[in-house]
Write a protein that holds these residues in place. Structure first.
Motif, PDB file in Angstrom:
ATOM      1  N   LYS A  80       0.832  -1.209   0.000  1.00 22.38           N
ATOM      2  CA  LYS A  80       0.000   0.000   0.000  1.00 22.38           C
ATOM      3  C   LYS A  80       0.867   1.260   0.000  1.00 22.38           C
ATOM      4  O   LYS A  80       0.572   2.229  -0.697  1.00 22.38           O
ATOM      5  CB  LYS A  80      -0.935   0.003   1.207  1.00 22.38           C
ATOM      6  CG  LYS A  80      -2.052  -1.000   1.107  1.00 22.38           C
ATOM      7  CD  LYS A  80      -2.929  -0.961   2.349  1.00 22.38           C
ATOM      8  CE  LYS A  80      -3.984  -2.035   2.313  1.00 22.38           C
ATOM      9  NZ  LYS A  80      -4.786  -2.055   3.549  1.00 22.38           N
ATOM     10  N   ASP A 134       2.319   1.698  -3.464  1.00 26.08           N
ATOM     11  CA  ASP A 134       1.296   2.222  -4.373  1.00 26.08           C
ATOM     12  C   ASP A 134       1.061   3.713  -4.132  1.00 26.08           C
ATOM     13  O   ASP A 134       0.958   4.500  -5.082  1.00 26.08           O
ATOM     14  CB  ASP A 134      -0.017   1.448  -4.201  1.00 26.08           C
ATOM     15  CG  ASP A 134       0.069   0.023  -4.734  1.00 26.08           C
ATOM     16  OD1 ASP A 134       0.972  -0.256  -5.562  1.00 26.08           O
ATOM     17  OD2 ASP A 134      -0.756  -0.811  -4.319  1.00 26.08           O
ATOM     18  N   ALA A 135       0.995   4.102  -2.843  1.00 27.40           N
ATOM     19  CA  ALA A 135       0.792   5.512  -2.517  1.00 27.40           C
ATOM     20  C   ALA A 135       1.971   6.357  -2.990  1.00 27.40           C
ATOM     21  O   ALA A 135       1.792   7.472  -3.506  1.00 27.40           O
ATOM     22  CB  ALA A 135       0.585   5.678  -1.016  1.00 27.40           C
ATOM     23  N   THR A 136       3.180   5.830  -2.828  1.00 26.21           N
ATOM     24  CA  THR A 136       4.371   6.543  -3.273  1.00 26.21           C
ATOM     25  C   THR A 136       4.365   6.733  -4.786  1.00 26.21           C
ATOM     26  O   THR A 136       4.672   7.818  -5.296  1.00 26.21           O
ATOM     27  CB  THR A 136       5.643   5.794  -2.820  1.00 26.21           C
ATOM     28  OG1 THR A 136       5.635   5.674  -1.403  1.00 26.21           O
ATOM     29  CG2 THR A 136       6.903   6.516  -3.269  1.00 26.21           C
ATOM     30  N   LEU A 137       4.001   5.670  -5.510  1.00 22.35           N
ATOM     31  CA  LEU A 137       3.958   5.767  -6.974  1.00 22.35           C
ATOM     32  C   LEU A 137       2.866   6.735  -7.429  1.00 22.35           C
ATOM     33  O   LEU A 137       3.068   7.501  -8.385  1.00 22.35           O
ATOM     34  CB  LEU A 137       3.744   4.377  -7.585  1.00 22.35           C
ATOM     35  CG  LEU A 137       4.909   3.408  -7.426  1.00 22.35           C
ATOM     36  CD1 LEU A 137       4.527   2.024  -7.929  1.00 22.35           C
ATOM     37  CD2 LEU A 137       6.149   3.908  -8.133  1.00 22.35           C
ATOM     38  N   ASP A 138       1.715   6.696  -6.745  1.00 22.71           N
ATOM     39  CA  ASP A 138       0.651   7.649  -7.084  1.00 22.71           C
ATOM     40  C   ASP A 138       1.111   9.088  -6.843  1.00 22.71           C
ATOM     41  O   ASP A 138       0.861   9.979  -7.662  1.00 22.71           O
ATOM     42  CB  ASP A 138      -0.609   7.361  -6.263  1.00 22.71           C
ATOM     43  CG  ASP A 138      -1.318   6.088  -6.712  1.00 22.71           C
ATOM     44  OD1 ASP A 138      -1.058   5.632  -7.851  1.00 22.71           O
ATOM     45  OD2 ASP A 138      -2.118   5.541  -5.919  1.00 22.71           O
ATOM     46  N   ALA A 139       1.768   9.313  -5.702  1.00 23.72           N
ATOM     47  CA  ALA A 139       2.263  10.658  -5.389  1.00 23.72           C
ATOM     48  C   ALA A 139       3.297  11.100  -6.417  1.00 23.72           C
ATOM     49  O   ALA A 139       3.333  12.274  -6.819  1.00 23.72           O
ATOM     50  CB  ALA A 139       2.862  10.678  -3.985  1.00 23.72           C
ATOM     51  N   ARG A 140       4.112  10.181  -6.870  1.00 25.48           N
ATOM     52  CA  ARG A 140       5.138  10.516  -7.876  1.00 25.48           C
ATOM     53  C   ARG A 140       4.470  10.943  -9.179  1.00 25.48           C
ATOM     54  O   ARG A 140       4.892  11.889  -9.832  1.00 25.48           O
ATOM     55  CB  ARG A 140       6.049   9.303  -8.100  1.00 25.48           C
ATOM     56  CG  ARG A 140       7.353   9.656  -8.819  1.00 25.48           C
ATOM     57  CD  ARG A 140       7.215   9.408 -10.272  1.00 25.48           C
ATOM     58  NE  ARG A 140       8.458   9.654 -10.980  1.00 25.48           N
ATOM     59  CZ  ARG A 140       8.489  10.089 -12.215  1.00 25.48           C
ATOM     60  NH1 ARG A 140       7.384  10.371 -12.839  1.00 25.48           N
ATOM     61  NH2 ARG A 140       9.609  10.257 -12.835  1.00 25.48           N
ATOM     62  N   ARG A 141       3.392  10.231  -9.548  1.00 21.94           N
ATOM     63  CA  ARG A 141       2.673  10.589 -10.771  1.00 21.94           C
ATOM     64  C   ARG A 141       2.054  11.984 -10.653  1.00 21.94           C
ATOM     65  O   ARG A 141       2.055  12.756 -11.606  1.00 21.94           O
ATOM     66  CB  ARG A 141       1.587   9.556 -11.066  1.00 21.94           C
ATOM     67  CG  ARG A 141       2.114   8.348 -11.789  1.00 21.94           C
ATOM     68  CD  ARG A 141       0.978   7.410 -12.211  1.00 21.94           C
ATOM     69  NE  ARG A 141       1.427   6.062 -11.907  1.00 21.94           N
ATOM     70  CZ  ARG A 141       0.932   5.266 -10.973  1.00 21.94           C
ATOM     71  NH1 ARG A 141      -0.083   5.643 -10.245  1.00 21.94           N
ATOM     72  NH2 ARG A 141       1.434   4.075 -10.780  1.00 21.94           N
ATOM     73  N   GLU A 142       1.518  12.274  -9.466  1.00 16.32           N
ATOM     74  CA  GLU A 142       0.867  13.564  -9.263  1.00 16.32           C
ATOM     75  C   GLU A 142       1.870  14.713  -9.148  1.00 16.32           C
ATOM     76  O   GLU A 142       1.661  15.789  -9.700  1.00 16.32           O
ATOM     77  CB  GLU A 142       0.007  13.530  -8.002  1.00 16.32           C
ATOM     78  CG  GLU A 142      -1.227  12.675  -8.130  1.00 16.32           C
ATOM     79  CD  GLU A 142      -2.017  12.605  -6.833  1.00 16.32           C
ATOM     80  OE1 GLU A 142      -1.812  13.470  -5.952  1.00 16.32           O
ATOM     81  OE2 GLU A 142      -2.822  11.664  -6.700  1.00 16.32           O
TER      82      GLU A 142
END
Length: 121
Positions: A8, A11-19
């Protein structure tokens, strides 16, 4: 359960990187690595505590105490360190220096491989 938490977090880190974009990538990676490090340290502490309780209760010794993995890891580390020691020995004293360096590496590995675990008081 811990692996689900780490998944989790990843996933949160990758989402933050995308944003946030690549400008914040280093900070995000550092944050994730810190969380993984915390999980690993906690797991090691729990294993050590369980091993200490097992030793007092007459249980089986911990796999951390003199296991094949520990001996193998020690051998690998000393072989990695043997490379610069060999170069230094050979540069300073030629073939004799090389022999002394490898005699030391073999001696340390032999002593470590043959040591006996002493019972804890």
């Amino acid at each position: 359960m811990e692996s689900q938490e780490l998944k989790k977090e990843l996933d949160a880190t990758l989402d933050a990187r995308r944003e946030l974009g690549p400008d914040y990538e280093a900070a995000l990676v550092d944050s994730f690595v810190e969380k993984v490090d915390t999980q690993v340290r906690r797991r090691l502490a729990e294993e050590r505590l369980a091993a200490a309780r097992g030793d007092r209760d007459g249980g089986t010794p911990s796999p951390l105490d003199g296991s094949f993995g520990e001996r193998f890891g020690f051998a690998i580390i000393t072989l990695v360190l043997a490379v610069p020691l060999s170069a230094i020995g050979a540069a300073q004293a030629g073939f004799k220096g090389l022999l002394v360096a490898w005699a030391g590496v073999l001696g340390v590995n032999f002593i470590h491989a043959t040591k006996r675990l002493r019972p804890r008081a």
